[in-house]
Motif scaffolding. Structure first.
Motif, short mmCIF file in Angstrom:
data_model
loop_
_atom_site.label_atom_id
_atom_site.label_comp_id
_atom_site.label_asym_id
_atom_site.label_seq_id
_atom_site.Cartn_x
_atom_site.Cartn_y
_atom_site.Cartn_z
N TRP A 84 34.20 41.41 35.68
CA TRP A 84 35.24 41.03 36.65
C TRP A 84 34.60 40.77 38.03
O TRP A 84 34.90 39.78 38.69
CB TRP A 84 36.28 42.14 36.74
N ALA A 85 33.75 41.68 38.44
CA ALA A 85 33.10 41.53 39.75
C ALA A 85 32.29 40.23 39.79
O ALA A 85 32.31 39.51 40.79
CB ALA A 85 32.21 42.73 40.04
N LEU A 86 31.61 39.93 38.68
CA LEU A 86 30.85 38.67 38.62
C LEU A 86 31.78 37.48 38.77
O LEU A 86 31.49 36.52 39.47
CB LEU A 86 30.10 38.56 37.29
N LEU A 87 32.93 37.58 38.10
CA LEU A 87 33.90 36.48 38.14
C LEU A 87 34.38 36.25 39.58
O LEU A 87 34.46 35.12 40.05
CB LEU A 87 35.10 36.80 37.23
N ILE A 88 34.67 37.34 40.27
CA ILE A 88 35.20 37.20 41.63
C ILE A 88 34.12 36.71 42.60
O ILE A 88 34.31 35.75 43.34
CB ILE A 88 35.75 38.56 42.14
N VAL A 89 32.95 37.34 42.51
CA VAL A 89 31.94 37.05 43.53
C VAL A 89 31.31 35.66 43.31
O VAL A 89 30.91 35.00 44.27
CB VAL A 89 30.89 38.18 43.58
N THR A 90 31.27 35.20 42.06
CA THR A 90 30.71 33.86 41.84
C THR A 90 31.71 32.78 42.27
O THR A 90 31.33 31.61 42.37
CB THR A 90 30.35 33.63 40.35
N GLY A 91 32.95 33.16 42.52
CA GLY A 91 33.92 32.20 43.05
C GLY A 91 33.85 32.12 44.57
O GLY A 91 34.57 31.34 45.18
N MET A 92 32.96 32.92 45.17
CA MET A 92 32.83 32.90 46.63
C MET A 92 31.64 32.02 47.02
O MET A 92 30.76 31.77 46.19
CB MET A 92 32.66 34.34 47.14
N THR A 114 26.87 41.61 25.97
CA THR A 114 27.22 42.20 27.26
C THR A 114 25.98 42.82 27.90
O THR A 114 25.72 42.63 29.09
CB THR A 114 28.31 43.28 27.08
N PHE A 115 25.22 43.55 27.09
CA PHE A 115 24.00 44.18 27.59
C PHE A 115 23.05 43.12 28.15
O PHE A 115 22.56 43.24 29.29
CB PHE A 115 23.32 44.96 26.46
N ALA A 116 22.84 42.07 27.35
CA ALA A 116 21.91 41.02 27.78
C ALA A 116 22.43 40.33 29.04
O ALA A 116 21.66 40.06 29.98
CB ALA A 116 21.72 40.00 26.65
N ARG A 172 21.26 33.48 40.06
CA ARG A 172 21.53 32.43 39.06
C ARG A 172 22.89 32.62 38.36
O ARG A 172 23.17 31.98 37.37
CB ARG A 172 20.40 32.42 38.03
N GLN A 173 23.69 33.50 38.89
CA GLN A 173 25.00 33.73 38.25
C GLN A 173 25.99 32.64 38.60
O GLN A 173 26.01 32.13 39.72
CB GLN A 173 25.56 35.09 38.69
N GLN A 174 26.82 32.30 37.58
CA GLN A 174 27.86 31.29 37.80
C GLN A 174 29.18 31.78 37.22
O GLN A 174 29.19 32.66 36.36
CB GLN A 174 27.45 29.98 37.11
N LEU A 177 33.13 34.17 33.05
CA LEU A 177 34.28 33.94 32.16
C LEU A 177 33.89 34.18 30.71
O LEU A 177 34.64 34.77 29.93
CB LEU A 177 34.78 32.50 32.32
N GLY A 178 32.68 33.69 30.36
CA GLY A 178 32.16 33.91 29.00
C GLY A 178 32.04 35.40 28.70
O GLY A 178 32.41 35.86 27.62
N ALA A 179 31.55 36.15 29.70
CA ALA A 179 31.39 37.60 29.50
C ALA A 179 32.75 38.26 29.25
O ALA A 179 32.88 39.12 28.37
CB ALA A 179 30.73 38.21 30.73
N LEU A 180 33.76 37.84 29.99
CA LEU A 180 35.09 38.42 29.79
C LEU A 180 35.63 38.06 28.40
O LEU A 180 36.27 38.88 27.73
CB LEU A 180 36.06 37.94 30.88
N PHE A 181 35.34 36.83 27.98
CA PHE A 181 35.81 36.41 26.65
C PHE A 181 35.12 37.25 25.56
O PHE A 181 35.75 37.72 24.61
CB PHE A 181 35.54 34.92 26.43
N VAL A 182 33.81 37.43 25.72
CA VAL A 182 33.04 38.23 24.75
C VAL A 182 33.60 39.66 24.71
O VAL A 182 33.80 40.25 23.64
CB VAL A 182 31.54 38.25 25.14
#
Lengths: 399, 468
Positions: free
Chosen positions: B194-202, B267-269, B280-282, B287-292
Motif C-alpha cells: 500500500w505504501a508503495l502504491l501511495i508513494v509511487t503516485g507522488m 511478495t518477498f522478492a 526504480r519503484q513504479q 498494483l501488481g503486488a496488491l493483486f498478488v
C-alpha cells in the motif's frame, strides 16, 4: 408442521446471551442511528443532482456540499447498520435468515449495489462536483443507493410474512434455490421510510449546517438561506409523511390488524412535524432542537416497525419475550467495558471534528477536550491490558 | 432448517470467499497502515520532518475511501453472503458472540470516525493532537483485529467450548493466540504494498519518497518473516490433527498451495527489490503486488475455511447445517441422530413431505422421486458442492463448478443410482465428509437425482429411466 412450530424450531438452540427484550431495545435504538445516515445519504444525493440541474449561486454551492456529504453518509450508514444487523439476528434469527435465503441473490447483491453507489458518489464528489461534470455518476449513484434500500425493504417485507414462505420457496413442493424473486413489498412503507425520510433527514441536516457555521459572518446570508431551505423542505414533506403514514397503516397495518394504532401514530408524527416546521421561525437558532425532534420521530417510527413485526409473528406464537436466553457473563463484561471505552473515544473524536470543522487552519481544541483525549486514549490502551487478562484467565483457568 | 440458496452461476460459497478475501485485504491494511502511519507521523513531529505529512495525507485519503469504507462494506458483505450461504453457521456464531461483535463494532466505529477526523484535521489541529488521532487509529484497528480473530478461529477450534458451552472458552480457543499474532505480522507486507502504491503516485522529486519505500519494504519483509515463523512454529503445531490431514487431501486443490507459496515468494522478492532499489519503484509494480497479495489471501482464507470440513463449526455443526454432536452444557442434542430415524423430509422446516412434492409439467425434472432426491441433495450437499447446473459457469466447452458432484461421481465411475447409493452409504468414511443423514428411502431418492445430474453433465452415460 405449522408455521408456529416451524418458527420455534428455527430459533438457534444456543439462545440469546442476554435478556431478549433488552436486545430488542438496542435493535430499535441502533436502527435509528442507521436510518438517519442512510436517509441522509439519499437526501443529499438527490439534492446534489437537483442543485446541478437547476443551478443558482447558492444552490450550486450547497450542491457541492451535498456531493461531499453523500459518500460520507453512506459510509456512516454502513457502519451504523452493523449494530441492528447483529441484534436482529440474535432475537429474530428465524425470520431474518429465512428472508435472506429466500431472496439470496439480492441479499448477496446488496453490498455490490452499495459499493457501486458509493463509488459513483465519490467519483462525482472528487471529479464532478467542482465544475458540474459527470452528473450521470450522481444520478446512477442515487439509483443504486435507492435500489439497495429497496432490497432491504423486500427482505423486511418477506421476513414478516412467514405464512407464505413455503409457497415462495417450494411451490408444489419443488424448491426454488435461486433467490431471485422479490416476493413481498409495501410501497407506502417504502415511500415513507426512504424518500420521505430522506427529505426530512436532509431538511434537519441543512438547519444543523447553518447552525454549525453560524459564527462565520461573511457566510451568514448563505447559512440563513440553507437553514430556511431546510425548514421549507420540512414543511413540504411533513404533510406527505403523514399521508403516506396513513397509507402504510391502511395497507400493512390493516393486514396485521393494527391499522388504527399505526395510522394514529404515524399521522400524529407527521402532523406534529408539520406543526414544528411551521412554527420554526428561527431554524438556525433551534437546529439542535430540530435534530432532537427528528431523532424522537425516528424512534417512534422504529417502534412502529417493531410493533408490526411483533404483531405479525405473534399470530404464530413467536415472541421476543419468550425467546430462550442464558446470561453469558464473559461476553457481557467484554461488551460493557468496550462500551465505556468506545463512548469515551468516540466523544473525543466527535469533539475534535466539531471544534476543528469550522476553520481551515489552526483550530483551537479546548483544553477540556484535550484532557478528554488523554484520558480516552489511555482507556483505549488500557483496554488491551483488560483484554489480555481476560484472555489469559480464559485460556489457563476457566474450565 | 432454512431455505437453501445455491447461488447463481457461481456457487454461494464462492461469493463468500470473494467478498471475504477482499475484506481481509482491506481490513488488514487498515490496521498495519495505521501503525506505519503512526511511526511516520511520530518522526514528522519529533524529527521535525513536515514533508512526511504530504504522504500521510494521501495515504489517509486512500485508506478512508478504499480500506475503511470498502472494507466496512465488504464486512457487511460477509454477513450477507454467509447468511445466504449458511445461515445456521452464522447463527451459531452470532448467538455465541453477539456481544463480542458488539464490542468490535465500537472499535470499528472508532476506526471509521477516527479516519474521518484524522484526514479532515490535517493542518487544522495541533501536531500533537493529530498524533493522538494516529494513536487512536492504530489502537482501534488492533482492537477490531483482536476481537474478530476470536470469532473466526472458533470455527476451526472451538476448544473447551464443546465441554463448557461458555463463550470465553470458545473465543480464547487453541488457535486464537497464534492466529492473532500471525495476522498482525502478515498485515505489514500488505501495508508495504500500500505504501508503495501511495508513494509511487507522488512526484519523483518528493524528498521522502525513497526513505518511505525503504522503510515500508523493510517493515513488510520483517512482517513476512515473523508471520512465516509463527505459522511454522506456533500455528501449525496447534492445528487439530483432522485439519492437518485435510491439508494433505484433495479437498484443497494443489493450485491453492501454488498460489499461496507463489504469492509469498513474489511478495518477498518484490519487497527485497523495493528495499534495494527504491528509486526504480513504479505504481504498476505496487498494483501488481496488491493483486498478488489478494490472490494469496484468497488461497489462504479458502484453505482456512476448508480445514474444518466437513463441519461449519468443528465438532458441533456440519456444513449441511445440522447439529451432529450433543452439547450438554447448553442442553443441545444432536439433530442428526433423530433425523436418521424420522427421515429428513417433513421433519425440518423448508423440507416438504414427499406427498407435498407434486411435479408440475414445466419443472424440468423427469419424475417425482428425482424431485424428492433433488430436495435432499440440495439440503445436504449444496453447501460445499455444485449439485445442479444453476451454479456452473458453462462456455467454450468448459464447465466451471465448485466440487461438482456430477464430476466427482463420474470420475469415480459411480454413474448409476445403485453405485451412487453405495457411494453415499460409504461417504462417512472420507476424512472430509459426514455420513449422509436420512432413511433408506431418502438415500435412494438422492441417488436417483444424482444419477440424473451426472447424466445432465456427462450425457455419454446411458439415459436415465424417467419413471421408476
Amino acid at each position: 408442521m405449522n408455521v408456529g412450530e416451524m418458527l420455534k424450531m428455527m430459533r438457534d438452540p444456543l439462545g440469546a446471551p442476554f435478556y431478549p427484550p433488552a436486545l430488542q431495545v438496542l435493535l430499535v435504538v441502533t436502527w435509528v442511528l442507521h436510518i438517519f445516515f442512510v436517509t441522509l445519504a439519499l437526501g443529499s444525493s438527490l439534492y446534489a443532482i437537483w442543485g446541478f440541474l437547476r443551478p443558482t449561486n447558492y444552490r450550486l454551492r450547497l450542491a457541492r456540499v451535498a456531493a461531499r456529504l453523500t459518500p460520507n453518509a453512506v459510509g456512516l450508514g454502513i457502519v451504523t447498520g452493523i449494530a441492528p444487523l447483529l441484534f436482529v439476528q440474535t432475537i429474530y434469527d428465524p425470520i431474518w435468515y429465512a428472508s435472506n435465503t429466500l431472496t439470496g441473490f439480492w441479499s448477496v447483491s446488496f453490498i455490490f449495489v452499495v459499493m457501486g453507489g458509493y463509488s459513483l458518489a465519490y467519483l462525482f464528489y472528487l471529479k464532478g462536483s467542482p465544475d458540474g461534470k459527470l452528473l450521470w455518476s450522481a444520478v446512477a449513484s442515487f439509483i443504486l443507493l435507492f435500489f439497495a434500500g429497496w432490497i432491504m425493504h423486500v427482505l423486511a417485507a418477506v421476513s414478516i410474512r412467514p405464512e407464505r414462505w413455503m409457497e415462495w420457496y417450494a411451490p408444489n413442493g419443488i424448491i426454488d434455490t435461486r433467490g431471485v424473486i422479490f416476493h413481498a413489498w409495501n410501497i407506502p412503507r417504502l415511500v415513507f421510510l426512504l424518500p420521505l425520510q430522506a427529505g426530512l433527514s436532509l431538511a434537519v441536516t441543512l438547519t444543523l449546517f447553518g447552525w454549525y457555521f453560524r459564527r462565520n459572518e461573511e457566510d451568514a446570508p448563505f447559512m440563513q438561506w440553507v437553514a430556511s431551505l431546510g425548514r421549507k423542505l420540512g414543511l413540504v414533506i411533513s404533510p406527505l409523511y403523514a399521508l403516506t403514514g396513513l397509507l402504510w397503516a391502511t395497507t400493512e397495518g390493516v393486514e396485521f390488524g393494527i391499522g388504527w394504532q399505526v395510522g394514529i401514530t404515524l399521522v400524529g408524527v407527521g402532523v406534529a412535524l408539520t406543526g414544528y416546521f411551521f412554527w420554526l421561525r428561527q431554524p438556525i437558532r433551534y437546529a439542535p432542537r430540530t435534530l432532537l425532534a427528528w431523532i424522537g420521530t425516528l424512534v417512534i417510527v422504529g417502534m412502529v416497525r417493531e410493533a408490526i413485526r411483533a404483531v405479525s409473528l405473534a399470530r404464530f406464537g413467536y415472541s421476543v419475550a419468550t425467546y430462550p436466553y442464558a446470561f453469558d457473563w464473559g461476553s457481557i463484561i467484554v461488551f460493557t467495558v468496550t462500551t465505556i471505552v468506545g463512548v469515551a473515544v468516540l466523544a473525543y473524536l466527535i469533539m475534535v471534528m466539531y471544534q476543528s470543522g469550522g476553520v481551515k487552519h489552526d483550530a483551537q481544541i479546548s483544553p477540556r477536550v484535550e484532557r478528554l483525549g488523554t484520558i480516552a486514549t489511555g482507556m483505549l490502551g488500557a483496554w488491551f491490558g483488560f483484554f489480555l487478562l481476560v484472555g489469559l484467565y480464559a485460556t489457563f483457568f476457566l474450565r | 432448517m432454512y431455505p437453501i440458496w445455491e447461488g447463481i452461476f457461481i456457487h454461494s460459497a464462492m461469493y463468500v470467499a470473494i467478498v471475504s478475501a477482499f475484506h481481509v485485504l482491506a481490513s488488514h491494511l487498515t490496521v498495519a497502515a495505521a501503525w506505519f502511519n503512526l511511526y511516520l507521523e511520530r518522526r514528522a513531529v519529533y524529527e521535525k520532518r513536515p514533508e512526511l505529512y504530504e504522504y500521510l495525507r494521501r495515504s489517509a485519503l486512500g485508506l478512508l475511501v478504499f480500506a475503511y469504507v470498502f472494507g466496512a462494506m465488504a464486512g457487511v458483505g460477509i454477513w450477507q453472503t454467509t447468511t445466504a450461504a449458511n445461515p445456521r453457521g452464522i447463527s451459531t456464531l452470532i448467538h455465541n458472540f453477539v456481544f463480542y461483535w458488539g464490542a468490535e463494532w465500537y472499535m470499528f466505529l472508532i476506526d471509521v470516525v477516527g479516519i474521518i477526523a484524522y484526514y479532515y484535521s490535517f493542518g487544522r489541529v495541533d501536531p500533537k493532537t493529530h498524533l493522538r488521532l494516529a494513536w487512536i487509529l492504530a489502537l482501534g484497528g488492533t482492537g477490531t483485529l483482536s476481537i474478530i480473530v476470536g470469532i473466526l478461529s472458533f470455527k476451526l477450534t472451538p476448544g473447551l467450548w464443546l465441554d463448557t458451552g461458555v463463550s470465553l472458552n470458545g473465543f480464547f480457543n487453541p488457535t486464537f493466540w497464534p492466529q492473532i499474532f500471525l495476522r498482525f505480522a502478515l498485515m505489514f507486507p500488505i501495508t508495504a504494498a500500500w505504501a508503495l502504491l501511495i508513494v509511487t503516485g507522488m512526484p519523483k522529486t518528493y524528498p521522502e519518497r525513497e526513505p518511505i519505500i525503504r522503510n515500508a519494504a523493510l517493515m513488510g519483509l520483517g512482517g513476512l518473516a515473523v508471520a512465516l515463523a509463527i505459522f511454522v512454529f506456533w500455528f501449525y503445531p496447534v492445528l487439530p490433527e483432522h485439519a492437518k490431514i485435510i491439508m494433505r487431501t484433495r479437498a484443497i486443490p494443489p493450485i491453492t498451495y501454488t498460489v499461496i507459496l507463489g504469492g509469498i515468494a513474489a511478495t518477498f522478492a518484490g519487497l527485497l527489490f523495493a528495499w534495494r532499489f527504491p528509486q526504480r519503484q513504479q505504481r504498476l509494480i505496487a498494483l501488481g503486488a496488491l493483486f498478488v497479495l489478494f490472490a494469496a489471501i484468497f488461497g489462504a482464507e479458502r484453505t482456512r475455511e476448508v480445514l474444518r470440513k466437513p463441519d461449519i463449526i468443528a465438532g458441533y455443526m456440519s456444513s449441511n447445517q445440522l447439529v451432529f454432536n450433543d452439547l450438554p452444557a447448553r442442553n443441545i442434542e444432536s439433530e442428526e441422530q433423530r433425523l436418521n430415524e424420522t427421515g429428513m423430509l417433513g421433519s425440518l422446516p423448508f423440507l416438504p413431505r414427499p406427498d407435498q412434492i407434486v411435479l408440475p409439467a414445466n419443472s424440468g425434472l423427469p419424475n417425482q422421486t428425482i424431485a424428492v432426491g433433488r430436495t435432499l441433495v440440495v439440503q445436504q450437499c449444496a453447501s460445499c458442492h455444485n449439485v445442479s447446473q444453476q451454479t456452473a459457469l458453462i462456455g467454450f466447452n468448459q464447465r466451471l463448478a465448485l466440487r461438482s458432484l456430477a464430476d466427482l461421481l463420474y470420475l469415480r465411475r459411480a454413474t448409476t443410482a445403485d453405485l451412487i447409493k453405495s457411494r453415499i452409504r460409504a461417504i462417512g468414511g472420507f476424512q472430509y465428509m459426514h455420513p449422509v443423514v436420512g432413511t433408506e428411502e431418502e438415500l435412494s431418492a438422492m441417488a436417483q437425482y444424482l444419477e440424473y445430474f451426472v447424466q445432465q453433465v456427462h450425457p455419454s452415460q446411458p439415459q436415465v429411466v424417467t419413471q421408476r
